[in-house]
Design a protein around this motif. Structure first.
Motif, mmCIF file in Angstrom:
data_model
loop_
_atom_site.group_PDB
_atom_site.id
_atom_site.type_symbol
_atom_site.label_atom_id
_atom_site.label_comp_id
_atom_site.label_asym_id
_atom_site.label_seq_id
_atom_site.Cartn_x
_atom_site.Cartn_y
_atom_site.Cartn_z
ATOM 1 N N GLY A 162 -53.606 22.860 -37.536
ATOM 2 C CA GLY A 162 -54.290 21.904 -38.392
ATOM 3 C C GLY A 162 -54.663 20.615 -37.689
ATOM 4 N N LEU A 163 -54.478 20.569 -36.363
ATOM 5 C CA LEU A 163 -54.881 19.408 -35.570
ATOM 6 C C LEU A 163 -55.961 19.829 -34.587
ATOM 7 C CD1 LEU A 163 -51.391 17.862 -34.736
ATOM 8 C CD2 LEU A 163 -52.981 17.171 -36.536
ATOM 9 N N TYR A 164 -56.942 18.983 -34.408
ATOM 10 C CA TYR A 164 -58.074 19.283 -33.531
ATOM 11 C C TYR A 164 -58.401 18.061 -32.693
ATOM 12 C CZ TYR A 164 -58.481 23.101 -36.787
ATOM 13 O OH TYR A 164 -58.197 24.202 -37.547
ATOM 14 N N THR A 165 -58.919 18.304 -31.499
ATOM 15 C CA THR A 165 -59.378 17.183 -30.677
ATOM 16 C C THR A 165 -60.764 16.768 -31.150
ATOM 17 O OG1 THR A 165 -60.444 18.559 -28.998
ATOM 18 C CG2 THR A 165 -58.094 18.028 -28.665
ATOM 19 N N PHE A 166 -61.138 15.557 -30.822
ATOM 20 C CA PHE A 166 -62.482 15.097 -31.146
ATOM 21 C C PHE A 166 -63.526 15.986 -30.467
ATOM 22 C CE2 PHE A 166 -62.140 10.324 -32.466
ATOM 23 C CZ PHE A 166 -61.303 10.670 -33.506
ATOM 24 N N ASP A 167 -63.238 16.438 -29.240
ATOM 25 C CA ASP A 167 -64.185 17.306 -28.536
ATOM 26 C C ASP A 167 -64.411 18.611 -29.291
ATOM 27 O OD1 ASP A 167 -64.636 15.481 -26.503
ATOM 28 O OD2 ASP A 167 -63.141 16.365 -25.164
ATOM 29 N N GLU A 168 -63.327 19.200 -29.824
ATOM 30 C CA GLU A 168 -63.459 20.440 -30.604
ATOM 31 C C GLU A 168 -64.327 20.213 -31.839
ATOM 32 O OE1 GLU A 168 -59.644 23.242 -30.635
ATOM 33 O OE2 GLU A 168 -59.134 21.137 -31.025
ATOM 34 N N ILE A 169 -64.027 19.154 -32.570
ATOM 35 C CA ILE A 169 -64.763 18.870 -33.803
ATOM 36 C C ILE A 169 -66.223 18.555 -33.496
ATOM 37 C CG2 ILE A 169 -64.934 17.287 -35.776
ATOM 38 C CD1 ILE A 169 -62.643 19.442 -35.866
ATOM 39 N N ALA A 170 -66.458 17.845 -32.418
ATOM 40 C CA ALA A 170 -67.838 17.542 -32.030
ATOM 41 C C ALA A 170 -68.610 18.833 -31.747
ATOM 42 C CB ALA A 170 -67.851 16.624 -30.808
ATOM 43 N N ARG A 171 -67.962 19.780 -31.056
ATOM 44 C CA ARG A 171 -68.608 21.075 -30.777
ATOM 45 C C ARG A 171 -68.873 21.842 -32.064
ATOM 46 N NH1 ARG A 171 -65.063 21.827 -26.898
ATOM 47 N NH2 ARG A 171 -63.830 23.316 -28.081
ATOM 48 N N ILE A 172 -67.894 21.900 -32.936
ATOM 49 C CA ILE A 172 -68.004 22.657 -34.186
ATOM 50 C C ILE A 172 -69.106 22.093 -35.073
ATOM 51 C CG2 ILE A 172 -66.812 23.236 -36.344
ATOM 52 C CD1 ILE A 172 -64.181 23.208 -34.609
ATOM 53 N N TYR A 173 -69.193 20.788 -35.161
ATOM 54 C CA TYR A 173 -70.151 20.130 -36.054
ATOM 55 C C TYR A 173 -71.428 19.677 -35.350
ATOM 56 C CZ TYR A 173 -66.753 20.454 -39.744
ATOM 57 O OH TYR A 173 -65.881 20.950 -40.686
ATOM 58 N N ASN A 174 -71.578 20.125 -34.097
ATOM 59 C CA ASN A 174 -72.798 19.851 -33.334
ATOM 60 C C ASN A 174 -73.119 18.354 -33.308
ATOM 61 O OD1 ASN A 174 -74.922 20.640 -31.714
ATOM 62 N ND2 ASN A 174 -76.331 20.837 -33.429
ATOM 63 N N MET A 175 -72.137 17.584 -32.862
ATOM 64 C CA MET A 175 -72.308 16.137 -32.747
ATOM 65 C C MET A 175 -71.703 15.686 -31.426
ATOM 66 S SD MET A 175 -69.215 14.984 -35.392
ATOM 67 C CE MET A 175 -70.276 14.065 -36.351
ATOM 68 N N ASP A 176 -71.932 14.478 -31.060
ATOM 69 C CA ASP A 176 -71.339 13.926 -29.851
ATOM 70 C C ASP A 176 -69.977 13.339 -30.195
ATOM 71 O OD1 ASP A 176 -70.957 11.712 -27.677
ATOM 72 O OD2 ASP A 176 -72.565 13.021 -26.958
ATOM 73 N N SER A 177 -68.996 13.550 -29.329
ATOM 74 C CA SER A 177 -67.659 13.026 -29.616
ATOM 75 C C SER A 177 -67.652 11.499 -29.685
ATOM 76 C CB SER A 177 -66.640 13.527 -28.598
ATOM 77 O OG SER A 177 -66.993 13.149 -27.303
ATOM 78 N N SER A 178 -68.640 10.871 -29.080
ATOM 79 C CA SER A 178 -68.717 9.409 -29.172
ATOM 80 C C SER A 178 -68.975 8.962 -30.610
ATOM 81 C CB SER A 178 -69.798 8.862 -28.242
ATOM 82 O OG SER A 178 -71.080 9.274 -28.659
ATOM 83 N N SER A 179 -69.608 9.818 -31.406
ATOM 84 C CA SER A 179 -69.823 9.492 -32.825
ATOM 85 C C SER A 179 -68.493 9.370 -33.548
ATOM 86 C CB SER A 179 -70.667 10.577 -33.498
ATOM 87 O OG SER A 179 -71.929 10.674 -32.890
ATOM 88 N N LEU A 180 -67.555 10.234 -33.186
ATOM 89 C CA LEU A 180 -66.225 10.180 -33.785
ATOM 90 C C LEU A 180 -65.482 8.919 -33.336
ATOM 91 C CD1 LEU A 180 -65.429 13.925 -33.288
ATOM 92 C CD2 LEU A 180 -65.705 12.797 -35.496
#
Length: 83
Positions: free
Chosen positions: A8-26
């Motif tokens: 249930g924990l994810y890195t910002f890089d994983e979430i950025a890939r999944i949601y097609n966004m840049d991790s800098s947005s997070l």
């Protein structure tokens, strides 16, 4: 979430890939305090986000598809090793 579990924990890089966004947005969302204190945590240079926070901020559909694809991949690898 059980104690000591990373489920249930994810890195910002994983979430950025999944949601097609840049991790800098997070990271910008962190900067502008758009996450609650209990939703994210920084370990060294790596930001971690909870599944609940992902659901709250981005919706759960894409994350569920990602998790299903991981399960399918694991099953395929298991069946391949079994043969």
């Amino acid at each position: 979430m059980s104690k000591g579990s990373f489920k249930g924990l994810y890195t910002f890089d994983e979430i950025a890939r999944i949601y097609n966004m840049d991790s800098s947005s997070l990271r910008k969302m962190v900067q502008y305090k758009q996450f609650n204190e209990n939703e994210i945590k920084k370990f060294g240079k790596t930001w971690i986000i909870t599944e609940q926070a992902v659901d709250n901020h981005f919706g759960i559909d894409k994350l569920n598809m990602y998790k299903e694809s991981l399960k399918l991949k694991e099953l395929q690898e298991f069946n391949h090793k079994k043969q």
